[in-house]
Design a protein around this motif. Structure first.
Motif, mmCIF file in Angstrom:
data_model
loop_
_atom_site.group_PDB
_atom_site.id
_atom_site.type_symbol
_atom_site.label_atom_id
_atom_site.label_comp_id
_atom_site.label_asym_id
_atom_site.label_seq_id
_atom_site.Cartn_x
_atom_site.Cartn_y
_atom_site.Cartn_z
ATOM 1 N N PHE A 8 -12.758 -9.902 -4.266
ATOM 2 C CA PHE A 8 -12.215 -10.701 -3.165
ATOM 3 C C PHE A 8 -12.085 -9.844 -1.908
ATOM 4 N N TYR A 9 -11.555 -8.651 -2.068
ATOM 5 C CA TYR A 9 -11.371 -7.748 -0.926
ATOM 6 C C TYR A 9 -12.716 -7.401 -0.285
ATOM 7 N N ALA A 10 -13.701 -7.067 -1.105
ATOM 8 C CA ALA A 10 -15.020 -6.715 -0.582
ATOM 9 C C ALA A 10 -15.667 -7.913 0.114
ATOM 10 N N SER A 11 -15.518 -9.087 -0.468
ATOM 11 C CA SER A 11 -16.064 -10.297 0.158
ATOM 12 C C SER A 11 -15.396 -10.557 1.503
ATOM 13 N N TYR A 12 -14.091 -10.394 1.536
ATOM 14 C CA TYR A 12 -13.350 -10.573 2.786
ATOM 15 C C TYR A 12 -13.849 -9.602 3.850
ATOM 16 N N ARG A 13 -14.010 -8.351 3.468
ATOM 17 C CA ARG A 13 -14.473 -7.336 4.417
ATOM 18 C C ARG A 13 -15.867 -7.672 4.947
ATOM 19 N N LEU A 14 -16.751 -8.126 4.051
ATOM 20 C CA LEU A 14 -18.104 -8.482 4.485
ATOM 21 C C LEU A 14 -18.090 -9.691 5.414
ATOM 22 N N CYS A 16 -15.759 -10.558 7.389
ATOM 23 C CA CYS A 16 -15.214 -10.123 8.676
ATOM 24 C C CYS A 16 -16.157 -9.187 9.435
ATOM 25 N N GLY A 17 -17.301 -8.858 8.839
ATOM 26 C CA GLY A 17 -18.290 -8.038 9.529
ATOM 27 C C GLY A 17 -18.185 -6.545 9.281
ATOM 28 N N PHE A 18 -17.394 -6.147 8.312
ATOM 29 C CA PHE A 18 -17.260 -4.724 7.985
ATOM 30 C C PHE A 18 -18.095 -4.399 6.752
ATOM 31 N N GLN A 19 -18.617 -3.185 6.721
ATOM 32 C CA GLN A 19 -19.389 -2.767 5.555
ATOM 33 C C GLN A 19 -18.721 -1.605 4.834
ATOM 34 N N ASP A 20 -17.458 -1.380 5.097
ATOM 35 C CA ASP A 20 -16.710 -0.327 4.421
ATOM 36 C C ASP A 20 -15.412 -0.914 3.863
ATOM 37 N N ALA A 21 -14.820 -0.179 2.948
ATOM 38 C CA ALA A 21 -13.555 -0.597 2.340
ATOM 39 C C ALA A 21 -12.664 0.634 2.190
ATOM 40 N N SER A 22 -11.380 0.410 2.296
ATOM 41 C CA SER A 22 -10.423 1.506 2.228
ATOM 42 C C SER A 22 -10.189 1.960 0.787
#
Length: 125
Positions: A8-14, A16-22
């Motif tokens: 879910f977090y990775a999908s949300y980040r993608l 939103c246009g981000f290709q990185d995760a904390s």
């Protein structure tokens, strides 16, 4: 459950246009998933052994989803977006129900295989 949270977090980040995760957020997610699984085992809410969900199991699912959602809001996993945190709670409820259904289907298949093996064993005697 960590994998479900991470998806879910990775999908949300993608989205939103981000290709990185904390990595720090992932550590929080893993520790939370571990703690919640441990608590669920302590209170005896194990989906491996039940054929239908009891009121206690439903309460555990709702409580866990609420804890995950509240944690996502407090730890800013989704930039303190309340709507996304609510969607995340619904997603976690669906994930828990999916895990329950997978275990239930697995038990049905195992029971059929065991019954087939038992019939074969009886026929050999």
């Amino acid at each position: 459950m960590f994998f479900m949270v991470l998806c879910f977090y990775a999908s949300y980040r993608l989205i939103c246009g981000f290709q990185d995760a904390s990595i720090f957020y992932m550590l929080e997610m893993v520790l939370l998933a571990y703690a919640l699984c441990w608590v669920q085992m302590l209170i005896g809410s194990d989906f491996d052994d039940v054929d239908k969900l009891s009121i206690k199991d439903c309460a555990v699912i709702a409580g866990a989803a609420a804890i995950y959602s509240l944690s996502s809001y407090i730890f800013c996993w989704f930039e303190k977006n309340f709507v996304v945190s609510l969607i995340f709670a619904a997603y976690m409820i669906i994930a828990y129900l999916g895990v329950f259904l997978i275990h239930k289907i697995k038990r049905v298949i195992d029971a059929r295989l065991l019954n087939t093996d038992l019939e074969k064993f009886k026929q050999r005697e």
